[in-house]
Design a protein around this motif. Sequence first.
Motif, PDB file in Angstrom:
ATOM      1  N   VAL B  12      86.666  26.754 -36.044  1.00 33.05           N
ATOM      2  CA  VAL B  12      86.685  28.033 -35.334  1.00 33.05           C
ATOM      3  C   VAL B  12      87.873  28.843 -35.841  1.00 33.05           C
ATOM      4  O   VAL B  12      88.985  28.315 -35.962  1.00 33.05           O
ATOM      5  N   ALA B  13      87.666  30.096 -36.150  1.00 31.38           N
ATOM      6  CA  ALA B  13      88.709  30.937 -36.732  1.00 31.38           C
ATOM      7  C   ALA B  13      89.862  31.143 -35.758  1.00 31.38           C
ATOM      8  O   ALA B  13      89.669  31.147 -34.540  1.00 31.38           O
ATOM      9  N   VAL B  14      91.043  31.315 -36.307  1.00 30.47           N
ATOM     10  CA  VAL B  14      92.240  31.484 -35.483  1.00 30.47           C
ATOM     11  C   VAL B  14      92.124  32.661 -34.514  1.00 30.47           C
ATOM     12  O   VAL B  14      92.424  32.493 -33.321  1.00 30.47           O
ATOM     13  N   PRO B  15      91.701  33.835 -34.943  1.00 27.79           N
ATOM     14  CA  PRO B  15      91.590  34.928 -33.970  1.00 27.79           C
ATOM     15  C   PRO B  15      90.630  34.596 -32.836  1.00 27.79           C
ATOM     16  O   PRO B  15      90.826  35.027 -31.705  1.00 27.79           O
ATOM     17  N   THR B  16      89.612  33.831 -33.149  1.00 24.98           N
ATOM     18  CA  THR B  16      88.661  33.436 -32.113  1.00 24.98           C
ATOM     19  C   THR B  16      89.324  32.492 -31.120  1.00 24.98           C
ATOM     20  O   THR B  16      89.097  32.586 -29.909  1.00 24.98           O
TER      21      THR B  16
END
Lengths: 233, 233
Positions: B12-16
């Motif tokens: 899962v992407a960091v901003p997410t």
Amino acid sequence: MRMSELSTATGVAVPTLKFYLREQLLHAGERTSPNQAQYDASHVERVRLVRALLEVGGLSVAQAARVVGALDSDLPLSSVFGVAQRAVSIPAALASADDEATDAEPAPTAGQTRIAALCESRGWRVYPNNPGLPLAARVLDTYAALGLGHISDTVLDRYAQAADLVAAADLASVAAVDELTEMTRTVAAGTVLGDTLLAGLRRIAQEAESFRRFPLPDGAPAPGTSLLDEQDC
Amino acid sequence: MRMSELSTATGVAVPTLKFYLREQLLHAGERTSPNQAQYDASHVERVRLVRALLEVGGLSVAQAARVVGALDSDLPLSSVFGVAQRAVSIPAALASADDEATDAEPAPTAGQTRIAALCESRGWRVYPNNPGLPLAARVLDTYAALGLGHISDTVLDRYAQAADLVAAADLASVAAVDELTEMTRTVAAGTVLGDTLLAGLRRIAQEAESFRRFPLPDGAPAPGTSLLDEQDC
DNA sequence: ATGAGCAGATAGTAGCACTATCGATAGTGC
DNA sequence: GCACTATCGATAGTGCTACTATCTGCTCAT
């Protein structure tokens, strides 16, 4: 019947009806002049079906369009079944999330293997593109990835037994309809609404079973037997 | 474990992840300084659970937040069941669509009456705010409003039988877990994922049953028995 | 003939699930 | 010590979906 009458008959706003016409959810009315059209009972029942698919079935507009498209083109009944099934695929995200590597056939996941074995043991013969196959397999794989003990064979078999039960009921109720066009509508509505009905009943049965297994510790609020003999306090 | 490691561990992407922190889907890490935090295995499994709820279960972020909130506050098990059930309510539109007239208790619909009778006949005792009650009632009412013959008592009873079957399996598999926190996670995941699993199996069983009842007219493509011994053409 | 209603087209809105960027810091390799 | 990357928190932006609003010609009942 004009558009405003169709609107009041169905409770759907006129701009929304126009939107449905654009999105192919509603077939065009019969033109009487370049900017007039007549609508009839078929439009009323179509709008009601669409609202049922959207609100109760939880379909997106695009999914509903595929379902009603299958009704309009007079496909054989089995195809309507297939289209309705493929249009739904409960979480919309899953409908397209499973085809990422199209060129190299990857090794089947543990879930796929188990579902295949289940089909074998139950005598279920289906097309390999049946949307339930990846759906069910994905659930098993997800469950395993969560690190909780996986779904046991006995539990999975119970689910399969339950699925067999409702599928038999579904087909029986379709077979009971005599007119063909009504039959296809029954298939479409039944396929979509059946999921919701089953989910609702499962909630009720779960809570009831929960109280049977884990009785409330003390004189806690005991649940009533129905929703009718109650008033909210 | 830092946020970027959590990101690669879960995909899962960091901003997410930051978004999930804001939305209370993920508990904060342990702070080591005003702008540093440590994450651990509990965060990894939480993210995986959240992704399962969102992607496979089809929940919205707000619904998932309610489910994981129930896990964090150590409620009794039966409450976790209730919260998980109430968080789902298959079509999100229905969760709030049924309470329009709050002051005057309206006459119960035909669907509500039938569901109440069903609970009676099955011995289901549940709280009147069980989310399955309006869900199931709404399906019956919608089906009747569509103008197709309503759902017969025998069909409805089959569905109820199936619901009983899976509910018993659900509770049995929860009871088999020994540790409490894992038990609550099992309840949450099982409640949400079970709907999807059941829907998937229903699709498979429907198609299989359909072929049994309405055999293909001619030498049409016969379905295989599983998804493994097939290649797409 | 005039005012309401209609079709079709274009554009706008609200909500959701992210995603991008920024400024101020904090830890890491050299 | 010092560049360099990573982090936190905040704010704002994006793409999608399901509508909703408005505008421009038309047409039909009165």
